[in-house]
Structures are given as C-alpha cells and as structure tokens.
Design an enzyme around this catalytic site. Sequence first.
Site, mmCIF file in Angstrom:
data_model
loop_
_atom_site.group_PDB
_atom_site.id
_atom_site.type_symbol
_atom_site.label_atom_id
_atom_site.label_comp_id
_atom_site.label_asym_id
_atom_site.label_seq_id
_atom_site.Cartn_x
_atom_site.Cartn_y
_atom_site.Cartn_z
ATOM 1 N N ARG A 74 0.933 -1.128 0.070
ATOM 2 C CA ARG A 74 0.026 0.015 -0.015
ATOM 3 C C ARG A 74 0.918 1.093 0.073
ATOM 4 N NH1 ARG A 74 -2.803 -3.208 3.840
ATOM 5 N NH2 ARG A 74 -4.713 -4.101 3.094
ATOM 6 N N LYS A 90 2.217 11.249 -11.188
ATOM 7 C CA LYS A 90 1.429 10.537 -12.023
ATOM 8 C C LYS A 90 2.316 9.062 -12.316
ATOM 9 C CE LYS A 90 -1.805 13.637 -14.540
ATOM 10 N NZ LYS A 90 -2.098 14.128 -15.791
ATOM 11 N N GLU A 109 7.734 18.065 -24.990
ATOM 12 C CA GLU A 109 7.099 18.366 -23.864
ATOM 13 C C GLU A 109 7.723 19.756 -23.224
ATOM 14 O OE1 GLU A 109 4.474 16.800 -22.790
ATOM 15 O OE2 GLU A 109 4.883 14.718 -22.825
ATOM 16 N N LYS A 156 6.211 22.940 -14.381
ATOM 17 C CA LYS A 156 5.464 21.833 -13.976
ATOM 18 C C LYS A 156 5.166 21.711 -12.262
ATOM 19 C CE LYS A 156 3.930 17.216 -14.253
ATOM 20 N NZ LYS A 156 4.169 15.861 -15.126
ATOM 21 N N GLU A 185 -5.526 16.902 -10.793
ATOM 22 C CA GLU A 185 -6.073 17.379 -11.873
ATOM 23 C C GLU A 185 -7.463 17.738 -11.755
ATOM 24 O OE1 GLU A 185 -4.028 15.540 -15.371
ATOM 25 O OE2 GLU A 185 -6.003 15.689 -16.408
ATOM 26 N N ARG A 190 -4.092 21.550 -13.990
ATOM 27 C CA ARG A 190 -3.335 20.622 -14.350
ATOM 28 C C ARG A 190 -3.372 19.767 -15.722
ATOM 29 N NH1 ARG A 190 0.088 15.896 -10.908
ATOM 30 N NH2 ARG A 190 1.225 14.958 -12.672
ATOM 31 N N ASN A 203 -2.037 18.879 -20.777
ATOM 32 C CA ASN A 203 -2.104 17.500 -21.744
ATOM 33 C C ASN A 203 -2.351 17.908 -23.040
ATOM 34 O OD1 ASN A 203 -2.400 14.818 -20.350
ATOM 35 N ND2 ASN A 203 -3.721 15.852 -18.764
ATOM 36 N N HIS A 252 -2.176 15.862 -25.963
ATOM 37 C CA HIS A 252 -1.927 14.280 -25.511
ATOM 38 C C HIS A 252 -3.586 13.534 -25.802
ATOM 39 C CE1 HIS A 252 1.351 15.850 -23.631
ATOM 40 N NE2 HIS A 252 1.703 14.866 -22.770
ATOM 41 N N HIS A 295 -2.155 10.485 -27.241
ATOM 42 C CA HIS A 295 -2.475 9.087 -27.003
ATOM 43 C C HIS A 295 -3.382 8.063 -27.798
ATOM 44 C CE1 HIS A 295 -2.263 10.544 -22.343
ATOM 45 N NE2 HIS A 295 -1.068 10.228 -23.053
ATOM 46 N N HIS A 329 6.143 8.718 -27.367
ATOM 47 C CA HIS A 329 5.225 9.391 -26.631
ATOM 48 C C HIS A 329 5.423 11.039 -27.335
ATOM 49 C CE1 HIS A 329 2.634 11.026 -23.781
ATOM 50 N NE2 HIS A 329 3.589 11.804 -23.373
HETATM 51 P P1 NAD Z 1 11.128 5.772 -22.634
HETATM 52 O O1 NAD Z 1 11.094 5.643 -20.884
HETATM 53 O O2 NAD Z 1 10.685 4.657 -23.248
HETATM 54 O O3 NAD Z 1 12.739 6.147 -22.731
HETATM 55 C C1 NAD Z 1 13.089 6.080 -24.155
HETATM 56 C C2 NAD Z 1 14.370 5.480 -24.557
HETATM 57 O O4 NAD Z 1 15.425 5.759 -24.113
HETATM 58 C C3 NAD Z 1 14.170 3.796 -24.004
HETATM 59 O O5 NAD Z 1 14.564 3.001 -24.953
HETATM 60 C C4 NAD Z 1 15.154 3.837 -22.972
HETATM 61 O O6 NAD Z 1 15.767 2.680 -22.471
HETATM 62 C C5 NAD Z 1 16.088 4.833 -23.471
HETATM 63 N N1 NAD Z 1 17.031 5.455 -22.572
HETATM 64 C C6 NAD Z 1 16.581 6.026 -21.539
HETATM 65 N N2 NAD Z 1 17.628 6.823 -20.732
HETATM 66 C C7 NAD Z 1 18.730 6.629 -21.635
HETATM 67 C C8 NAD Z 1 19.857 7.206 -21.622
HETATM 68 N N3 NAD Z 1 20.529 8.205 -20.828
HETATM 69 N N4 NAD Z 1 20.766 6.927 -22.509
HETATM 70 C C9 NAD Z 1 20.296 5.975 -23.676
HETATM 71 N N5 NAD Z 1 19.181 5.481 -23.931
HETATM 72 C C10 NAD Z 1 18.287 5.950 -22.724
HETATM 73 O O7 NAD Z 1 10.581 7.021 -23.151
HETATM 74 P P2 NAD Z 1 10.491 8.476 -22.502
HETATM 75 O O8 NAD Z 1 10.156 9.406 -23.402
HETATM 76 O O9 NAD Z 1 11.399 8.707 -21.471
HETATM 77 O O10 NAD Z 1 9.122 8.455 -21.570
HETATM 78 C C11 NAD Z 1 7.925 8.141 -22.077
HETATM 79 C C12 NAD Z 1 6.941 7.749 -21.313
HETATM 80 O O11 NAD Z 1 6.487 8.477 -20.241
HETATM 81 C C13 NAD Z 1 5.330 7.381 -21.761
HETATM 82 O O12 NAD Z 1 4.964 6.053 -21.360
HETATM 83 C C14 NAD Z 1 4.480 8.422 -21.471
HETATM 84 O O13 NAD Z 1 3.089 7.902 -21.132
HETATM 85 C C15 NAD Z 1 5.303 8.742 -19.784
HETATM 86 N N6 NAD Z 1 5.001 9.935 -19.460
HETATM 87 C C16 NAD Z 1 4.532 10.064 -18.285
HETATM 88 C C17 NAD Z 1 4.174 11.414 -17.546
HETATM 89 C C18 NAD Z 1 3.793 11.573 -16.175
HETATM 90 O O14 NAD Z 1 3.482 12.688 -15.949
HETATM 91 N N7 NAD Z 1 3.890 10.712 -15.491
HETATM 92 C C19 NAD Z 1 4.437 12.500 -18.259
HETATM 93 C C20 NAD Z 1 4.975 12.310 -19.891
HETATM 94 C C21 NAD Z 1 5.116 11.138 -20.435
HETATM 95 N N1 GLY Z 2 2.137 14.962 -17.863
HETATM 96 C C1 GLY Z 2 0.977 15.465 -17.463
HETATM 97 C C2 GLY Z 2 0.862 15.481 -15.957
HETATM 98 O O1 GLY Z 2 1.752 15.258 -15.528
HETATM 99 O O2 GLY Z 2 -0.241 15.926 -15.455
#
Ligand code: NAD
Ligand code: GLY
Length: 369
Positions: A124, A146, A188, A230, A240, A244, A248, A251, A255, A268
Amino acid sequence: MQTVTQTLDVALGERSYLIHIGTGVLSKPELILPYIAQKKAVVVTNTTVAPLYLESLLSTLEKGGIEALPVVLPDGEQYKTWETLNLIFDALLGARCERNTTLIALGGGVIGDMGGFAAACYQRGMPFIQVPTTLLSQVDSSVGGKTAINHPMGKNMIGAFYQPRLVLADLSTLDTLPDRELKAGLAEVIKYGLIRDPDFFVWLEGNLEQLLLRDKAALAYAVHRSCANKAEVVAADERESGERALLNLGHTFGHAIETGLGYGEWLHGEAVAAGTLIAAELSCQMGWIGNDALDRIEKIFVRAGLPVVGPALGGARYLELMSHDKKVQDGKLRLVLLRGIGEAVLSDVASAEQIVGAIEARCTQTGKV
Ligand code: NAD
Ligand code: GLY
C-alpha cells in the site's frame, strides 16, 4: 562541462520534495542518501539503461552502506503492462522488501511511471525516488506523481497519483540519449511555452539548435524552466481538478495515435507533437488563434525534427480512441486548446464535426514517422 546543480521545490505540504538538476548529481551521495531509510533499496531500470548508469547509482548508494537490488526490465513502451509490473512485485517479494524499503526508478518515463505505480501499490505504498535519464522524463514525467501502465484500449489507464520523495535529474545522462529520443523530449518542453510561458516559447525559438546540439547550459536552462512550470502547476492542482489538465495539450490526440498504432510505434513525444498540431489546427479553425500563431507552432516542431501531421487512422477511429480519455466528463470530450501562444484552455465546445475536420486536415501520414 559541469553545470551548477539547481534545486526546485514541489510544494505539496507534507508530500513536498526537491528536484535536483545538474551534471553528475547521480554520483553525489549527499543528495540521495538522506532519503533512504534502510540499508536495503531496490533500483528498477531496464536493459538499455542498466549497462549505462546502474553501476554509478549502485556505487553512490554503497557509499552510504546501502545494498541495492537491481530489477532490470525489458525496454519499451510495449512493456508498460501488468505483466512487467508483476516482475517488479516478484522481485520485491522475493527480496523480502518491507514497507519502508525505497524503490528507485532509474530510466525514462516508462520506468518512472511503472516503478512509481509499483511503489504506490506494494504494501500500500513504499518510498519512491525518481532518477530520470531521458529529456522527456527530466522535464515532465518524473515530476508530479502520475504513475501508470497502459491498457490495450487506452494509454496510462491504470495507475495512481503517487509522489516521489526526491527527483535527481542528471544532465550528463542525456549524452547517451539517441537523437530521436532527445527530439521526443523537446515536444514536452515546447508544451510549457505553449500552455503558460510565452517568454519561454520565444527563448526556445532562439535556442532550439543549441538544445539539439546538446549544449549543457541550454539543456540545464530548459530542464529547469520546464520543471519550474510543472512544479507550479502540480502544487496548485495535484490531482488534476483544474489547471493540471492543461499539461495535456496535444495528449488526447497523441494518446489516440499511440494506442491506435500500437504502443512503441511512435514515441510518446512524437505523438504529442502531432497531437499538439491537431489541437492548434482546431484552435485556429475555431478562430481562437490566428494563422501566424499556427505557423510559429508548426515551425518550431519542424525545427525540432518532430512530426507535424498524424497518421491517417480516420476521424471516426480517432474519436473512438479519444472517448477513453481521462478528461472525458459525463461522456463529453474535453480538449486542451489554445487561445494564444502561452495561453491554453480546457474546453468542451468543439463539435464532433469540428474535431474530425481538424484531425482530417492534419492526419495524412500513411507510413512510419
Ligand atoms: P522511455 O522511458 O521509453 O525512454 C526512451 C528510450 O530511451 C528507451 O529505450 C530507454 O531505455 C532509453 N533511455 C533512457 N535513458 C537513456 C539514456 N540516458 N541513454 C540512452 N538511452 C536511454 O520514454 P520517455 O520518452 O522517457 O517516456 C515516455 C513515457 O513517459 C510514456 O510512457 C509516457 O506515457 C510517460 N509520461 C508520463 C508522464 C507523467 O506525468 N507520469 C508525463 C509524460 C510522459
Ligand atoms: N504529463 C501530464 C501531467 O503530469 O499532468
């Protein structure tokens, strides 16, 4: 080049936390050790990031006598699933982790979102630290709490709001990031300028090439300013219920692109870029922004090497995919649209015909990105 470490506060009362941004922060034990309560911790990472940065993080932890168990997951958006999440739970249970054991997510947004969700659920809730290693995760996903996994019917549909105790954004990790991933992160970054920070948008117009060349000072500024934006939004509206949602921008369409094509086909950030252009196109068709603003928006995404048209899935398919959006209220789609560069609004006034019109004007791409 070393940059001075900059620190921001995400002000959330007793759940407040710091974001440290700088080169080499991963190797500074004084930044992370005070946040780890036990002599045991777990590092969730993936097969790409582990060979690059796991050893450095483990040796930082060792300086505090902390033994960390690595959990190395397969790499890719297509693995942001229940099955992969379960691998984390298997490891936590197998190592007899307790409620007070810290989970550290080392990687991009996929690892951060999944690690955070595992931390929210295990017994939890266990302490959680984000060590983002992509531009996208440093400017966005590691901040704000998130966490989620994908469902075949919709992106990030299963998750929780769960704040980290600390974010360590080490700019030197960006040295190994593939160009395509760096560009995806810029989507972003540009978002913050578009939704609430017009001066930052102007700065980006003037400094985009420096960012693409990975100039450390430019990256430090962009990461810091993005996180500052942010942090302000999250502090004002953690769960949100209002402002917040503006984070998006692009998005809802993005999405739909990711789910519609199959996770991992478009990154993404690429889907968000094309989605932002659809939102801008709709804002323009509704008379809320002029062609001059639309042109500036298109130009900056083109210069960033990001797609400005989406895949031709068909208007009806987009609407079906978008009907799962988390901003849908009483069955009505709400979209983030623009009233100007630096001013976004959440609105349900666009009709289905207007939305499909903008999608069809902008979604003409038949091949891969
Ligand atoms: P990712 O986590 O897939 O990373 C991108 C690629 O880069 C992967 O292949 C990873 O292994 C590689 N990588 C990571 N760090 C590296 C480094 N330093 N050197 C070389 N390779 C490296 O993608 P991302 O763009 O970081 O994140 C996208 C994800 O984030 C999506 O799932 C999206 O939904 C999510 N997201 C979440 C939020 C949130 O608020 N929680 C906001 C935006 C996006
Ligand atoms: N990436 C959108 C949020 O964090 O709200």
